[in-house]
Design an enzyme around this catalytic site. Structure first.
Site, PDB file in Angstrom:
ATOM      1  N   ASP A 185     -24.156 -28.840  51.445  1.00 57.52           N
ATOM      2  CA  ASP A 185     -24.990 -29.713  51.360  1.00 57.52           C
ATOM      3  C   ASP A 185     -23.808 -30.810  52.941  1.00 57.52           C
ATOM      4  O   ASP A 185     -24.131 -31.751  53.466  1.00 57.52           O
ATOM      5  CB  ASP A 185     -23.636 -30.746  50.236  1.00 57.52           C
ATOM      6  CG  ASP A 185     -24.848 -29.772  49.225  1.00 57.52           C
ATOM      7  OD1 ASP A 185     -26.598 -30.057  49.299  1.00 57.52           O
ATOM      8  OD2 ASP A 185     -24.519 -30.077  48.469  1.00 57.52           O
ATOM      9  N   GLY A 186     -23.022 -30.117  53.019  1.00 57.77           N
ATOM     10  CA  GLY A 186     -21.868 -30.784  53.998  1.00 57.77           C
ATOM     11  C   GLY A 186     -22.884 -30.843  55.535  1.00 57.77           C
ATOM     12  O   GLY A 186     -22.729 -31.522  56.177  1.00 57.77           O
ATOM     13  N   ASP A 220      -3.166 -41.984  45.084  1.00 58.96           N
ATOM     14  CA  ASP A 220      -3.479 -41.046  45.933  1.00 58.96           C
ATOM     15  C   ASP A 220      -4.290 -41.688  46.699  1.00 58.96           C
ATOM     16  O   ASP A 220      -4.634 -41.205  48.674  1.00 58.96           O
ATOM     17  CB  ASP A 220      -3.650 -39.639  45.987  1.00 58.96           C
ATOM     18  CG  ASP A 220      -2.252 -39.357  44.859  1.00 58.96           C
ATOM     19  OD1 ASP A 220      -1.500 -39.677  45.546  1.00 58.96           O
ATOM     20  OD2 ASP A 220      -3.049 -37.769  44.735  1.00 58.96           O
ATOM     21  N   THR A 241     -21.556 -36.371  42.643  1.00 59.87           N
ATOM     22  CA  THR A 241     -21.368 -35.404  42.064  1.00 59.87           C
ATOM     23  C   THR A 241     -20.815 -34.251  43.476  1.00 59.87           C
ATOM     24  O   THR A 241     -20.394 -32.969  43.297  1.00 59.87           O
ATOM     25  CB  THR A 241     -22.753 -34.190  42.143  1.00 59.87           C
ATOM     26  OG1 THR A 241     -23.328 -34.308  43.175  1.00 59.87           O
ATOM     27  CG2 THR A 241     -23.613 -34.373  41.442  1.00 59.87           C
ATOM     28  N   GLY A 242     -20.083 -35.498  44.108  1.00 62.03           N
ATOM     29  CA  GLY A 242     -18.942 -34.731  45.286  1.00 62.03           C
ATOM     30  C   GLY A 242     -17.625 -34.914  44.483  1.00 62.03           C
ATOM     31  O   GLY A 242     -17.521 -34.573  43.611  1.00 62.03           O
ATOM     32  N   TYR A 243     -17.305 -35.435  45.031  1.00 63.15           N
ATOM     33  CA  TYR A 243     -15.450 -35.392  45.514  1.00 63.15           C
ATOM     34  C   TYR A 243     -15.239 -36.449  44.110  1.00 63.15           C
ATOM     35  O   TYR A 243     -14.032 -35.870  43.332  1.00 63.15           O
ATOM     36  CB  TYR A 243     -14.910 -36.323  46.636  1.00 63.15           C
ATOM     37  CG  TYR A 243     -13.339 -36.426  46.428  1.00 63.15           C
ATOM     38  CD1 TYR A 243     -12.091 -35.634  45.576  1.00 63.15           C
ATOM     39  CD2 TYR A 243     -13.082 -37.207  47.903  1.00 63.15           C
ATOM     40  CE1 TYR A 243     -11.656 -35.462  45.965  1.00 63.15           C
ATOM     41  CE2 TYR A 243     -11.265 -36.814  47.827  1.00 63.15           C
ATOM     42  CZ  TYR A 243     -10.070 -36.820  47.118  1.00 63.15           C
ATOM     43  OH  TYR A 243      -9.571 -36.518  47.714  1.00 63.15           O
ATOM     44  N   ASN A 244     -15.844 -37.739  43.785  1.00 59.39           N
ATOM     45  CA  ASN A 244     -16.236 -38.709  43.174  1.00 59.39           C
ATOM     46  C   ASN A 244     -15.938 -37.373  41.191  1.00 59.39           C
ATOM     47  O   ASN A 244     -14.850 -37.642  40.669  1.00 59.39           O
ATOM     48  CB  ASN A 244     -17.612 -39.029  42.764  1.00 59.39           C
ATOM     49  CG  ASN A 244     -17.817 -40.074  41.990  1.00 59.39           C
ATOM     50  OD1 ASN A 244     -16.626 -41.011  40.998  1.00 59.39           O
ATOM     51  ND2 ASN A 244     -18.171 -39.331  40.692  1.00 59.39           N
ATOM     52  N   ASP A 274     -20.170 -40.865  50.436  1.00 58.33           N
ATOM     53  CA  ASP A 274     -18.604 -41.654  49.899  1.00 58.33           C
ATOM     54  C   ASP A 274     -18.043 -42.267  51.078  1.00 58.33           C
ATOM     55  O   ASP A 274     -18.163 -41.937  52.024  1.00 58.33           O
ATOM     56  CB  ASP A 274     -17.471 -40.598  48.944  1.00 58.33           C
ATOM     57  CG  ASP A 274     -17.605 -39.419  49.538  1.00 58.33           C
ATOM     58  OD1 ASP A 274     -17.257 -39.575  50.434  1.00 58.33           O
ATOM     59  OD2 ASP A 274     -17.478 -38.609  48.467  1.00 58.33           O
ATOM     60  N   SER A 327     -14.889 -33.992  41.258  1.00 57.77           N
ATOM     61  CA  SER A 327     -13.987 -33.751  41.490  1.00 57.77           C
ATOM     62  C   SER A 327     -12.411 -34.269  40.906  1.00 57.77           C
ATOM     63  O   SER A 327     -11.502 -33.959  40.166  1.00 57.77           O
ATOM     64  CB  SER A 327     -13.825 -33.075  42.415  1.00 57.77           C
ATOM     65  OG  SER A 327     -14.131 -32.271  42.879  1.00 57.77           O
TER      66      SER A 327
END
Length: 296
Positions: free
Chosen positions: A63-64, A170, A181-184, A141, A186
């Protein structure tokens, strides 16, 4: 047809997969252009004269790599498909075992193109209003996060120029449905179907338990200003686009984010439900065992 192979050299270090894919295409009488990249997409993007004859981009990686390819290629008419050399692979469509079938179906035109909303925006530095702002785009994002010392930063949020709230946290994540479905995810944010046109704002470790994720309409414009929290505390932050383009910001600087008018085009070979994919990618062994036992 003319294919562009965007290959991650870290995922395919000996280039065996890339060369096999290239050979499959050439043996069928079609053209190939290769772009090899590591952890960074070409800063200036792939030249337009290289992209001009391309019909399909095949991205080899995870994905990256798909994210970096989206920046290097840019949103527009050329559709992309991912060959998964990574792990989870929410964006990648095809596993290596199905490579030959993928090539044949692409050549025959047996696929659909799915449009994914992207974000666009700008950073305005305080006291530099006469200078051109830093512009950006993102498929997943835009993240604004504190820099350095373990202290919260204060972020004033405006929606369509109307004050919404101040977050002491933070940082915050401004996500597309694709990036949900990524950082959001988490950070405790919601999963949003990629066919939805929406913008998700999720605080990262907020000081107040009442600060939760907010889902905005894709037509809304979000402006975030880094503000002074304490006279004795230096507030510095970093703005990151899709996790690899980073810019420093200071008190008074503004980050404006909105939905892009140009989507990214992703090729889909199968008619799969997004929720089926989520269920498979976020597979929990214990849950699967319970389901298996019930089926018996």
């Amino acid at each position: 047809m003319h294919f562009l192979l965007f290959s991650n050299v870290n995922k395919d270090p000996d280039q065996k997969v890339t060369e096999r894919l290239e050979r499959l295409i050439l043996d069928r009488g079609h053209a190939v252009t290769k772009v090899l990249e590591g952890d960074e997409a070409p800063e200036e993007g792939i030249p337009l004269d290289t992209l001009a004859p391309i019909d399909v981009v095949i991205v080899l990686g995870g994905d990256g790599t798909m994210l970096r390819a989206s920046h290097a290629i840019g949103a527009g008419e050329v559709p992309m498909i991912g060959l998964n050399l990574g792990t989870t692979g929410f964006l990648t469509e095809v596993e290596c075992s199905a490579m030959e079938d993928m090539v044949d179906r692409l050549i025959r035109g047996e696929y659909e193109v799915e449009e994914r909303m992207m974000l666009t925006g700008r950073i305005r530095k305080e006291g530099q209003e006469s200078e051109a702002p830093i512009s950006f785009s993102a498929l997943n994002d835009v993240v604004i996060i504190r820099e350095g010392v373990l202290r919260l930063i204060a972020l004033r949020i405006y929606v369509n120029d109307v004050f919404f709230d101040t977050y002491e946290a933070d940082g915050v994540i401004i996500s597309t449905p694709t990036g949900s479905t990524g950082y959001n995810l988490s950070a405790g944010g919601p999963i949003v179907s990629p066919k939805t046109r929406a913008i998700v704002l999720t605080p990262i470790s907020p000081h107040s338990l009442s600060k939760k994720s907010i889902v905005f309409d894709a037509g809304d414009r979000i402006r975030i200003t880094l503000t002074e929290k304490r006279k004795t505390q230096v507030n510095e932050g970093i703005v990151s686009f899709d996790g690899y383009k980073n810019y420093e910001i200071s008190v008074g600087d503004q980050v404006e984010v909105m939905a892009s008018s140009v989507p990214l085009r992703l090729i889909r070979l199968e008619q799969r439900s997004f929720f089926e994919v989520i269920s498979r990618k976020l597979d929990r062994p214990a849950v699967q065992q319970e389901i298996s036992n019930e089926e018996r």
